[in-house]
Design an enzyme around this catalytic site. Structure first.
Site, PDB file in Angstrom:
ATOM      1  N   ARG A 105      13.352  -0.482  30.864  1.00 25.71           N
ATOM      2  CA  ARG A 105      12.254  -1.437  31.005  1.00 25.71           C
ATOM      3  C   ARG A 105      11.000  -0.806  31.619  1.00 25.71           C
ATOM      4  O   ARG A 105      10.277  -1.442  32.381  1.00 25.71           O
ATOM      5  CB  ARG A 105      12.691  -2.645  31.855  1.00 25.71           C
ATOM      6  CG  ARG A 105      13.903  -3.377  31.316  1.00 25.71           C
ATOM      7  CD  ARG A 105      13.632  -4.044  29.976  1.00 25.71           C
ATOM      8  NE  ARG A 105      14.835  -4.675  29.450  1.00 25.71           N
ATOM      9  CZ  ARG A 105      15.700  -4.098  28.622  1.00 25.71           C
ATOM     10  NH1 ARG A 105      15.496  -2.852  28.198  1.00 25.71           N
ATOM     11  NH2 ARG A 105      16.762  -4.726  28.199  1.00 25.71           N
ATOM     12  N   GLU A 153      11.314  -8.102  36.773  1.00 23.70           N
ATOM     13  CA  GLU A 153      10.947  -7.637  35.444  1.00 23.70           C
ATOM     14  C   GLU A 153       9.619  -8.268  35.032  1.00 23.70           C
ATOM     15  O   GLU A 153       8.847  -7.692  34.280  1.00 23.70           O
ATOM     16  CB  GLU A 153      12.056  -8.013  34.458  1.00 23.70           C
ATOM     17  CG  GLU A 153      11.904  -7.426  33.078  1.00 23.70           C
ATOM     18  CD  GLU A 153      13.143  -7.656  32.224  1.00 23.70           C
ATOM     19  OE1 GLU A 153      12.997  -8.173  31.106  1.00 23.70           O
ATOM     20  OE2 GLU A 153      14.255  -7.321  32.686  1.00 23.70           O
ATOM     21  N   SER A 207      13.726 -13.420  31.314  1.00 18.09           N
ATOM     22  CA  SER A 207      14.434 -12.892  32.491  1.00 18.09           C
ATOM     23  C   SER A 207      13.442 -12.477  33.561  1.00 18.09           C
ATOM     24  O   SER A 207      12.460 -11.784  33.281  1.00 18.09           O
ATOM     25  CB  SER A 207      15.305 -11.696  32.097  1.00 18.09           C
ATOM     26  OG  SER A 207      16.323 -12.082  31.209  1.00 18.09           O
TER      27      SER A 207
END
Length: 305
Positions: A173, A294, A224
């Site tokens: 990520r 995130e 998320s």
């Protein structure tokens, strides 16, 4: 001194004090000091050069997912890529050249209908190609790094630089483009053409159905919220800390999936921010683990003790 506005090639305009909340999936956030939605790459180039020449920061806004914008809004020029969706399937190479604003789920479905394998994992990710390339979005065992051939970014003088995938330093990520502030305008992705379209479509639909069945979609969210601190998932840690359903103002930890925070109709960005911090503190107390967001937070936020 207020900078002089410019005429963009398509006739698009740079606007002031443009409300951003409707352009984010959380449906919160204050106004942009300056805002533009380029109709073409040429518009984007002109807008970016205008910002550079006037010493104004520039930030790209894609689908507005994976993003929390402060209630106070954002300084500088916010560039929405929502109209930059052009794409081309090269039948000879199996590559797709696609502009940054193309929604990732739509591209995955188009590839599946053609029998091009490789993007099945992306069908449920509520973002754009640009956001996926910058953050190395992924799901179902796949990620952007698996497909990216090259990224095209804008230099301050408006010229386009082509970066090979190897230059992006991809990790989980993350990519170097999260520190490199140059706007991403398009990407080249490698797929595998020639598969049976029915097979690719079936796999794609299976991934989408799994996402719809396991994640909440009844209220606005960003997807998320936290990265998964392997070997445990963030959702499992949050659930075990007893936080499913916990509410702060109009923001709530989802009952269906604890790694989602929902705007239950009247949340502010401050509510969501402080709920994120509360979850982090509780998981730290319970597990001595730090949850790293995130979701990207833009603007000023103040934690309430």
């Amino acid at each position: 001194m207020t900078p002089m506005l410019i005429n963009l090639p398509s006739g698009s305009e740079i606007q002031t004090q443009f409300t951003l909340s409707d352009l984010t999936t959380f449906k919160v956030g204050g106004p942009a000091e300056w805002f533009v939605a380029p109709q073409s790459v040429e518009d984007l180039q002109a807008s970016y050069v205008w910002a550079v020449e006037n010493n104004i920061s520039a930030t790209l806004l894609g689908a507005g997912s994976n993003l929390l914008i402060s209630d106070q809004g954002l300084p500088g020029l916010i560039i929405s890529t929502r109209f930059l969706k052009h794409h081309n399937f090269d039948e000879q190479t199996g590559r797709i050249t696609v502009e940054a604003g193309k929604p990732l789920p739509k591209l995955a479905k188009q590839a599946a209908r053609k029998g091009w394998a490789g993007l099945e994992w992306a069908v449920g990710i509520p973002g754009t190609v640009g956001g996926a390339v910058v953050m190395n979005a992924g799901a179902h065992g796949g990620c952007t790094a698996d497909n990216l051939v090259e990224a095209h970014v804008l230099n301050p003088d408006g010229s386009i630089e082509i970066l090979p995938a190897s230059a992006l330093n991809y990790t989980y990520r993350s990519s170097i483009l999260q520190q490199d502030r140059r706007p991403l305008i398009r990407a080249v992705l490698q797929l595998q053409p020639g598969a049976d379209p029915k097979v690719v479509q079936t796999t794609t639909q299976t991934h989408l159905s799994h996402r719809l069945n396991t994640q909440p979609y009844d209220w606005p969210s960003c997807g998320s919220v936290f990265r998964n601190p392997l070997p445990r998932s963030a959702g499992w840690l949050i659930e075990q800390a007893g936080l499913k359903g916990y509410q702060l103002g109009g923001a709530q930890v989802a009952q269906k999936h604890a790694n989602f925070i929902l705007n239950c109709g009247h949340a502010t960005a401050s509510d969501i921010f402080n709920l994120i911090r509360h979850v982090q503190h509780r998981v730290e107390q319970e597990w001595s683990l730090s949850l790293h967001p995130e979701v990207k937070m833009l603007g000023e936020f103040f934690e309430v003790a």
